[in-house]
Design a protein around this motif. Sequence first.
Motif, PDB file in Angstrom:
ATOM      1  N   THR A  25     -46.486 121.248  48.882  1.00 29.82           N
ATOM      2  CA  THR A  25     -46.731 120.438  47.699  1.00 29.82           C
ATOM      3  C   THR A  25     -45.420 120.342  46.922  1.00 29.82           C
ATOM      4  O   THR A  25     -44.463 121.079  47.199  1.00 29.82           O
ATOM      5  N   ALA A  26     -45.383 119.477  45.934  1.00 32.55           N
ATOM      6  CA  ALA A  26     -44.191 119.353  45.099  1.00 32.55           C
ATOM      7  C   ALA A  26     -43.877 120.683  44.420  1.00 32.55           C
ATOM      8  O   ALA A  26     -42.724 121.108  44.361  1.00 32.55           O
ATOM      9  N   GLN A  27     -44.908 121.361  43.946  1.00 31.19           N
ATOM     10  CA  GLN A  27     -44.696 122.639  43.273  1.00 31.19           C
ATOM     11  C   GLN A  27     -44.152 123.683  44.242  1.00 31.19           C
ATOM     12  O   GLN A  27     -43.216 124.415  43.922  1.00 31.19           O
TER      13      GLN A  27
ATOM     14  N   ALA B 134     -43.928 119.396  38.635  1.00 30.39           N
ATOM     15  CA  ALA B 134     -43.280 120.444  39.427  1.00 30.39           C
ATOM     16  C   ALA B 134     -41.825 120.633  38.984  1.00 30.39           C
ATOM     17  O   ALA B 134     -41.351 121.761  38.855  1.00 30.39           O
TER      18      ALA B 134
ATOM     19  N   ASP C 188     -42.493 110.057  45.100  1.00 32.78           N
ATOM     20  CA  ASP C 188     -43.682 110.862  45.349  1.00 32.78           C
ATOM     21  C   ASP C 188     -43.284 112.198  45.973  1.00 32.78           C
ATOM     22  O   ASP C 188     -42.100 112.511  46.097  1.00 32.78           O
ATOM     23  N   GLN C 189     -44.287 112.955  46.327  1.00 34.08           N
ATOM     24  CA  GLN C 189     -44.076 114.288  46.885  1.00 34.08           C
ATOM     25  C   GLN C 189     -43.194 114.242  48.134  1.00 34.08           C
ATOM     26  O   GLN C 189     -42.295 115.067  48.299  1.00 34.08           O
ATOM     27  N   GLU C 190     -43.444 113.283  49.015  1.00 31.68           N
ATOM     28  CA  GLU C 190     -42.649 113.174  50.243  1.00 31.68           C
ATOM     29  C   GLU C 190     -41.192 112.857  49.939  1.00 31.68           C
ATOM     30  O   GLU C 190     -40.286 113.364  50.607  1.00 31.68           O
TER      31      GLU C 190
ATOM     32  N   CYS D 150     -40.495 122.965  44.991  1.00 34.75           N
ATOM     33  CA  CYS D 150     -39.613 123.352  43.893  1.00 34.75           C
ATOM     34  C   CYS D 150     -39.460 124.871  43.825  1.00 34.75           C
ATOM     35  O   CYS D 150     -38.369 125.377  43.544  1.00 34.75           O
TER      36      CYS D 150
ATOM     37  N   ALA E 173     -47.386 114.524  39.559  1.00 37.32           N
ATOM     38  CA  ALA E 173     -47.318 115.833  40.221  1.00 37.32           C
ATOM     39  C   ALA E 173     -45.878 116.252  40.480  1.00 37.32           C
ATOM     40  O   ALA E 173     -45.525 117.429  40.363  1.00 37.32           O
ATOM     41  N   VAL E 174     -45.036 115.282  40.794  1.00 36.84           N
ATOM     42  CA  VAL E 174     -43.617 115.569  41.048  1.00 36.84           C
ATOM     43  C   VAL E 174     -42.926 115.920  39.733  1.00 36.84           C
ATOM     44  O   VAL E 174     -42.186 116.906  39.645  1.00 36.84           O
TER      45      VAL E 174
ATOM     46  N   LEU F 109     -39.589 116.150  48.740  1.00 38.37           N
ATOM     47  CA  LEU F 109     -39.337 117.042  49.865  1.00 38.37           C
ATOM     48  C   LEU F 109     -38.144 116.554  50.678  1.00 38.37           C
ATOM     49  O   LEU F 109     -37.281 117.351  51.060  1.00 38.37           O
TER      50      LEU F 109
END
Length: 86
Positions: A28-30, A69, A8-10, A33, A65-66, A13
């Motif tokens: 955010t993921a975007q 991105a 996931d996004q976390e 990146c 979402a990841v 990151l």
Amino acid sequence: MMHADLIDQEDLLGQLKALGLQIPSGSTAQQACECAVRGLDTVRANALRKLVKDMYTSSATILPAVRQAIDKQLLPALAEYQQTHS
């Protein structure tokens, strides 16, 4: 109950920060990146390529979402870097 491995996004990151990149908390993921590809150099490009390869070849599920991105930010920037620096 089964638990699927998810990226996931976390996770994204955390992995980018583990590479030593300055990623603002709460990104955010975007956004993460976008930060990751600023000021690309050979060492960073190679580390990011390995990270993406490891994520895409693992058995974990990358959340949409990841993946988006990575596909829209990281991969094009890495391809452009490779074309201009090879």
